[in-house]
Motif scaffolding. Structure first.
Motif, mmCIF file in Angstrom:
data_model
loop_
_atom_site.group_PDB
_atom_site.id
_atom_site.type_symbol
_atom_site.label_atom_id
_atom_site.label_comp_id
_atom_site.label_asym_id
_atom_site.label_seq_id
_atom_site.Cartn_x
_atom_site.Cartn_y
_atom_site.Cartn_z
ATOM 1 N N THR A 172 23.526 11.834 -59.736
ATOM 2 C CA THR A 172 23.661 12.217 -61.134
ATOM 3 C C THR A 172 25.018 11.799 -61.689
ATOM 4 O O THR A 172 25.950 11.493 -60.929
ATOM 5 C CB THR A 172 23.495 13.736 -61.269
ATOM 6 O OG1 THR A 172 24.567 14.373 -60.546
ATOM 7 C CG2 THR A 172 22.160 14.179 -60.725
ATOM 8 N N GLU A 302 24.114 16.492 -67.556
ATOM 9 C CA GLU A 302 23.207 15.389 -67.232
ATOM 10 C C GLU A 302 22.270 15.099 -68.389
ATOM 11 O O GLU A 302 21.903 13.955 -68.648
ATOM 12 C CB GLU A 302 22.411 15.735 -65.972
ATOM 13 C CG GLU A 302 23.280 15.826 -64.724
ATOM 14 C CD GLU A 302 22.554 16.493 -63.576
ATOM 15 O OE1 GLU A 302 21.335 16.644 -63.691
ATOM 16 O OE2 GLU A 302 23.213 16.861 -62.595
ATOM 17 N N SER A 309 18.815 8.636 -66.494
ATOM 18 C CA SER A 309 18.933 9.233 -65.176
ATOM 19 C C SER A 309 17.592 9.034 -64.489
ATOM 20 O O SER A 309 16.583 9.585 -64.923
ATOM 21 C CB SER A 309 19.270 10.722 -65.287
ATOM 22 O OG SER A 309 19.264 11.307 -64.026
#
Length: 646
Positions: A172, A302, A309
């Motif tokens: 991440t 995130e 991602s």
């Protein structure tokens, strides 16, 4: 001898590269310790000479940078105890037995230490990223105990064989920031290079996401090795394991595990070289509630990450499709692909709304059709700085959801990257009626392509519109920051447009072939004879000759009167205003009359003492021999003075 003392040869290297001398080292140690002690209690930190020297060597004995790295290191230790504090070796031993990370006993050709990484052997379902990183940190701590590694540095060899997007999705942005911060700004080691072999097709994409966090120096130290023979320039063949083309057997951590088991108790800190006591370690631990809160904050970070991602597993989802057939791969392709051949180099543009399960099979199938496929993120296209005229075909918006509007800057960059006569295939949302801020109509999209340098913007197809837009497309719009109402969505259609680059480079020049001037026609000889007379023609009776005097009238022989030649606006005409374009001289006369005559300047003495008498006059004074007079008084010379006796 202290553990940080150097042998003569290594000391010479440290002096040359790190500015280290025994005297300077002592002074820097003292200064660094005084700074740290003045900024807080030293009871909760390790201020031993061995520890401080490692930080000083990692920053070339720059005390201010060493202090900053020291403080960053212990701050990160307190914030991430899962990485730096290992209660039991059993919690990381399974990572070592899987040979995911390792440390080689040999050294490279520059006498640097060598670390190994095999990310393809990592199973995210059974081994957390914290555990893998903790195992790596423990081996790094052991590596920097060697003073040769402190001076010469450490290199990392990574084998990316069998690395999947499923594994990459677990790295991440939070971990990218953490790793780069530790490597560059805190850990007391000199990381001199990263060498990656067997890398996958999307390695450039991963590096593009990581490079913004790296310094320019560290970014230049990342090397992609296509051929194992290239490693021979940096490493000894007999020092590498079989995975890296060396003569050593396949790498195993068994020797490392036996060493750790022999010298460590069941309770061990990951930073054995920079250790804290057990009581001090407890201070840095966070509670479960705090840790869960921390993870929630990381998840929020995130979600705000600007790029994709890769967050979904593709294991067991093998999909195939054929180009030109849209429906064989559900939710993957939204446009018909052009005819591609094995001689073409293709650029495929993706964006953060794309997912691995739709992106990977498209690229995999395309790689089997063409010579080379380059995958580039839309937001990093300009920053990637690809060489101009690098690609035969550029495709953008091919993978669902095709919800990315192409900016003018992006289209101009695509025109630069395409070869002459290269083709561009784009799919993007367009407004069919009304207007939506940020989304153009089909006509404006075509105009933007033409203004960017493309020609033959001809093939246009409506793929979906209004109610046909699926949930994937709407979700993609949301990921890109669009919040549209149902009424606005009904006015949007997905369109596919094909354009091509002209058959010349942007900025190319060519010599124009202009038509040459036609030759003058040859004159007719009979026409020339009409206007040509010779001496013999005067005797010819057919030629009539006229005397020039007969052309004058009687008044032409009269002498003109001078008075008639005078202008009525001259100086003697009595007029006081000259004509606009005066030629008689009146303008000059009037101009001279209007000019003010300069007043004569009064005669002044250069020294100012002439009137006082000869005692105050200089040798060249014209008043020498005359009596004194009042300032400004007119001097009159007598007859005697005017008639000197000669």
């Amino acid at each position: 001898m202290m553990t940080y003392e150097l042998e003569a040869e290594l000391a010479e290297v440290a002096k040359r590269e790190l500015n280290e001398t025994p005297l300077w080292r002592t002074e820097c140690l003292q200064e660094m310790r005084e700074i740290l002690e003045s900024q807080g209690s030293s009871e909760d930190r390790d201020l031993s000479d061995e520890t401080l020297v490692r930080f000083l060597r990692s920053k070339k004995f720059d005390v201010s940078r060493s202090v900053a790295a020291y403080k960053n290191y212990f701050y990160i230790r307190a914030k991430h105890p899962d990485i730096f504090v290992i209660p039991e070796l059993d919690s990381v031993e399974h990572v070592w037995r899987a040979n995911i990370v390792g440390i080689l006993p040999g050294r490279d050709k520059l006498d640097r230490g060598m670390m190994l990484g095999f990310p393809g052997r990592w199973d995210p379902d059974t081994q957390s990223l914290d555990t893998v990183f903790a195992a790596l940190m423990m081996q790094l701590d052991h590596a920097i105990k060697d003073v040769r590694n402190q001076v010469n540095g450490i290199v990392l060899l990574a084998d990316f064989r069998d690395v999947s997007l499923f594994q990459a999705s677990h790295i991440t942005p939070t971990y990218v920031r953490l790793i780069t911060t530790i490597v560059q700004n805190s850990f007391p080691a000199r990381f001199k290079g990263v060498y990656i072999i067997n890398y996958p097709w999307y390695i450039n994409t991963l590096l593009t996401l990581i490079r913004p966090f790296l310094s320019a120096k560290m970014s230049n130290r990342v090397n992609l090795i296509k051929n194992l023979d290239d490693l021979d320039r940096h490493f000894h063949h007999d020092a590498l394991p079989e995975e890296f083309g060396g003569s050593q057997p396949l790498y195993s951590n068994e020797e490392w595990i036996r060493t750790v088991r022999g010298i460590n108790s069941p309770s061990h800190s990951a930073s054995s070289a920079l250790s804290l006591t057990a009581n001090q370690e407890v201070v840095s631990l966070t509670s479960n509630d705090d840790r869960s809160s921390q993870h929630e904050n990381e998840e929020e970070e995130e979600e705000e990450w600007a790029t994709v991602s890769l967050a979904s597993s593709i294991e067991g989802r093998k999909k195939t499709f054929r180009f030109g057939q849209v429906n064989l791969l559900p939710m993957a392709l939204v446009m018909e692909f052009p005819q591609l051949d094995d001689k073409q180099k293709v650029l495929l543009i993706w964006h953060q709304a794309n997912t691995p399960e739709t992106l990977e099979p498209v690229v995999t199938e395309m790689r089997g059709k063409v010579r080379e496929v380059a995958l580039e993120h839309a937001e990093r296209l300009i920053a990637a700085k690809h060489p101009e005229s690098s690609f035969d075909v550029a495709i953008s918006g091919a993978v669902s959801p095709a919800c990315l509007p192409h900016t003018n800057e992006m289209l101009e960059e695509l025109a630069r990257l395409l070869k002459p006569n290269g083709t561009l295939h784009v799919c993007e949302p367009a407004v069919t009626r009304g207007s939506i801020s940020g989304i153009r109509s089909l006509q404006k999209v075509s105009s933007a392509l033409k203004l960017s340098g493309f020609v033959n913007v001809t093939e246009t197809k409506f793929l979906k519109s209004g109610n046909e837009l699926d949930a994937c497309f709407k979700e993609g719009l949301h990921k890109l920051g669009w919040s549209l109402t149902e009424e606005q969505l009904e006015t949007i259609a997905l369109v596919q447009i094909q354009a091509s680059k002209p058959g010349y480079e942007i900025g190319a020049s060519s010599q124009l072939s202009l038509p040459q001037a036609s030759h003058q026609a040859t004159p007719n000889p009979s026409v020339n004879q009409i206007w040509t007379l010779t001496a013999s023609d005067a005797l010819d009776e057919d030629v009539e000759v006229v005397d020039a005097d007969t052309l004058l009238a009687e008044e032409d022989f009269l002498k003109p009167n001078p008075e008639s030649l005078k202008s009525d606006c001259g100086p003697n005409s009595g007029r006081r205003k000259a004509c606009k374009n005066c030629t008689c001289g009146l303008a000059e006369i009037l101009a001279s009359e209007n000019e003010e005559k300069p007043k004569p300047k009064p005669v002044t003495s250069s020294c100012g003492n002439c009137y006082l008498g000869d005692a105050f006059r200089c040798a060249s004074c014209p008043y020498l021999g005359m009596p004194a007079f009042k300032p400004g008084e007119q001097i009159r010379l007598s007859e005697r003075q005017l008639k000197p006796d000669i």
